[in-house]
Design a protein around this motif. Sequence first.
Motif, PDB file in Angstrom:
ATOM      1  N   VAL A  75       0.857  -1.190   0.000  1.00 30.42           N
ATOM      2  CA  VAL A  75       0.000   0.000   0.000  1.00 30.42           C
ATOM      3  C   VAL A  75       0.887   1.231   0.000  1.00 30.42           C
ATOM      4  CG1 VAL A  75      -1.945   1.157   1.105  1.00 30.42           C
ATOM      5  CG2 VAL A  75      -1.639  -1.309   1.406  1.00 30.42           C
ATOM      6  N   SER A  76       0.739   2.070  -1.029  1.00 31.09           N
ATOM      7  CA  SER A  76       1.630   3.217  -1.165  1.00 31.09           C
ATOM      8  C   SER A  76       1.049   4.203  -2.169  1.00 31.09           C
ATOM      9  CB  SER A  76       3.015   2.747  -1.644  1.00 31.09           C
ATOM     10  OG  SER A  76       3.868   3.829  -1.929  1.00 31.09           O
ATOM     11  N   ASP A  77       1.607   5.428  -2.180  1.00 30.41           N
ATOM     12  CA  ASP A  77       1.285   6.362  -3.259  1.00 30.41           C
ATOM     13  C   ASP A  77       2.201   6.135  -4.466  1.00 30.41           C
ATOM     14  OD1 ASP A  77       3.696   7.412  -2.385  1.00 30.41           O
ATOM     15  OD2 ASP A  77       2.880   9.356  -1.792  1.00 30.41           O
ATOM     16  N   PHE A  78       3.238   5.338  -4.273  1.00 30.78           N
ATOM     17  CA  PHE A  78       4.170   4.967  -5.345  1.00 30.78           C
ATOM     18  C   PHE A  78       4.673   6.199  -6.103  1.00 30.78           C
ATOM     19  CE2 PHE A  78       1.412   1.169  -4.881  1.00 30.78           C
ATOM     20  CZ  PHE A  78       2.388   0.267  -4.480  1.00 30.78           C
ATOM     21  N   MET A  79       4.955   7.254  -5.346  1.00 27.71           N
ATOM     22  CA  MET A  79       5.434   8.496  -5.948  1.00 27.71           C
ATOM     23  C   MET A  79       6.951   8.531  -6.106  1.00 27.71           C
ATOM     24  SD  MET A  79       3.155  10.703  -6.876  1.00 27.71           S
ATOM     25  CE  MET A  79       1.524  11.392  -6.618  1.00 27.71           C
ATOM     26  N   GLY A  80       7.649   7.630  -5.442  1.00 24.03           N
ATOM     27  CA  GLY A  80       9.100   7.633  -5.511  1.00 24.03           C
ATOM     28  C   GLY A  80       9.635   6.879  -6.709  1.00 24.03           C
ATOM     29  N   ASP A  81      10.897   6.531  -6.635  1.00 30.37           N
ATOM     30  CA  ASP A  81      11.554   5.776  -7.701  1.00 30.37           C
ATOM     31  C   ASP A  81      10.834   4.444  -7.894  1.00 30.37           C
ATOM     32  OD1 ASP A  81      13.279   4.649  -9.515  1.00 30.37           O
ATOM     33  OD2 ASP A  81      14.986   4.523  -8.148  1.00 30.37           O
ATOM     34  N   ILE A  82      10.475   4.138  -9.117  1.00 32.32           N
ATOM     35  CA  ILE A  82       9.738   2.916  -9.392  1.00 32.32           C
ATOM     36  C   ILE A  82      10.637   1.686  -9.388  1.00 32.32           C
ATOM     37  CG2 ILE A  82      10.010   2.963 -11.896  1.00 32.32           C
ATOM     38  CD1 ILE A  82       6.810   2.031  -9.969  1.00 32.32           C
ATOM     39  N   ALA A  83      11.941   1.859  -9.528  1.00 31.18           N
ATOM     40  CA  ALA A  83      12.851   0.714  -9.644  1.00 31.18           C
ATOM     41  C   ALA A  83      12.788  -0.227  -8.441  1.00 31.18           C
ATOM     42  CB  ALA A  83      14.278   1.200  -9.883  1.00 31.18           C
ATOM     43  N   PRO A  84      12.821   0.270  -7.185  1.00 31.90           N
ATOM     44  CA  PRO A  84      12.717  -0.660  -6.055  1.00 31.90           C
ATOM     45  C   PRO A  84      11.394  -1.413  -6.007  1.00 31.90           C
ATOM     46  CG  PRO A  84      13.565   1.471  -5.335  1.00 31.90           C
ATOM     47  CD  PRO A  84      13.075   1.646  -6.731  1.00 31.90           C
ATOM     48  N   VAL A  85      10.323  -0.768  -6.414  1.00 32.12           N
ATOM     49  CA  VAL A  85       9.024  -1.439  -6.450  1.00 32.12           C
ATOM     50  C   VAL A  85       9.054  -2.557  -7.485  1.00 32.12           C
ATOM     51  CG1 VAL A  85       6.556  -1.136  -6.890  1.00 32.12           C
ATOM     52  CG2 VAL A  85       7.853   0.674  -5.738  1.00 32.12           C
ATOM     53  N   GLU A  86       9.585  -2.252  -8.656  1.00 35.16           N
ATOM     54  CA  GLU A  86       9.694  -3.265  -9.702  1.00 35.16           C
ATOM     55  C   GLU A  86      10.562  -4.431  -9.235  1.00 35.16           C
ATOM     56  OE1 GLU A  86      11.097  -3.612 -14.396  1.00 35.16           O
ATOM     57  OE2 GLU A  86      10.810  -1.663 -13.441  1.00 35.16           O
ATOM     58  N   GLY A  87      11.683  -4.126  -8.597  1.00 28.86           N
ATOM     59  CA  GLY A  87      12.559  -5.188  -8.105  1.00 28.86           C
ATOM     60  C   GLY A  87      11.880  -6.071  -7.078  1.00 28.86           C
ATOM     61  N   ALA A  88      11.125  -5.449  -6.157  1.00 25.69           N
ATOM     62  CA  ALA A  88      10.434  -6.222  -5.120  1.00 25.69           C
ATOM     63  C   ALA A  88       9.358  -7.117  -5.726  1.00 25.69           C
ATOM     64  CB  ALA A  88       9.819  -5.281  -4.088  1.00 25.69           C
TER      65      ALA A  88
END
Length: 290
Positions: A178-191
């Motif tokens: 759960v997030s606004d996902f406003m930061g760097d997308i790379a860590p989200v993609e990696g996770a």
Amino acid sequence: MSDPALLRSRAEALAAPLPALLAGAQHLARTVILGSHGRRRPGHGDEFWQYRPAMQGDAARSVDWRRSGRSDGHFVRQMEWQAAQSVMLWVDRSRSMAFASGDAPQKGQRAAEVALAVAILLDHGGERVGLSDHDLPPRTGALQLLRMAQALGAEGDAPEYGAPLAREMPSRSRALFVSDFMGDIAPVEGALLEAADRGIGGVLLHVLDRQEEAFPFDGRTIFTSMGGTIRHETLKAGDLRARYLDRLAERKERLRYLARVTGWQYSLHHTDGPASAALLWLYGALERHA
């Protein structure tokens, strides 16, 4: 948000009276609450599910002879699968999540309440729940829920933007980000890719404030991040609207794409909307990953 007891109370208020929050839809609420037991697939358990025709390889002791005696064939009594699953939650507690406009709650407040409400419903169904990034592995019980409330309600130093980690999540478990996902997308993609490689299915809940969708700014404007580390001043804020909205649309589409390729599910929630709608969708989405 610093009072864990208040946070848990508000989350339980959201989870428990689900019928009232959905305009009196009591039957739907009972279906959701019982859905944690309604896994509707065969396996180890105490609840009868259905009969099926006996097949080659079935042990004689598994045949229900009373049911078989009423027909020309043999039937096996199947029990409903009831093994507890592990569900790991990551709730973005970064400074970006403190944003709110008008009468809407902060993104972080809404994210914490909905996530904890999901945990309460899952716990009621016998599932193990935990929080990643807080040294809270999946467990059941009131004490675990209290610990989760304390972790989600705690204040402290936080980065501007958050990012999930999949390495703390058990293989073959389920997860909720759960997030606004406003930061760097790379860590989200990696996770997400790491989670998919380890057989972890899950759900992305994208939480945004309506003002972030509309970008209602014009003229001289000073934009400052919630943590104060980023600052931008412009005399023509309206000229930035189209570029901002394009980038926001790209971010949402990227999250949808990542969800598709990893087998996860994605939903967008606005903080001025009913929390109960997000809760209902989330609970159903996590059940589909059971």
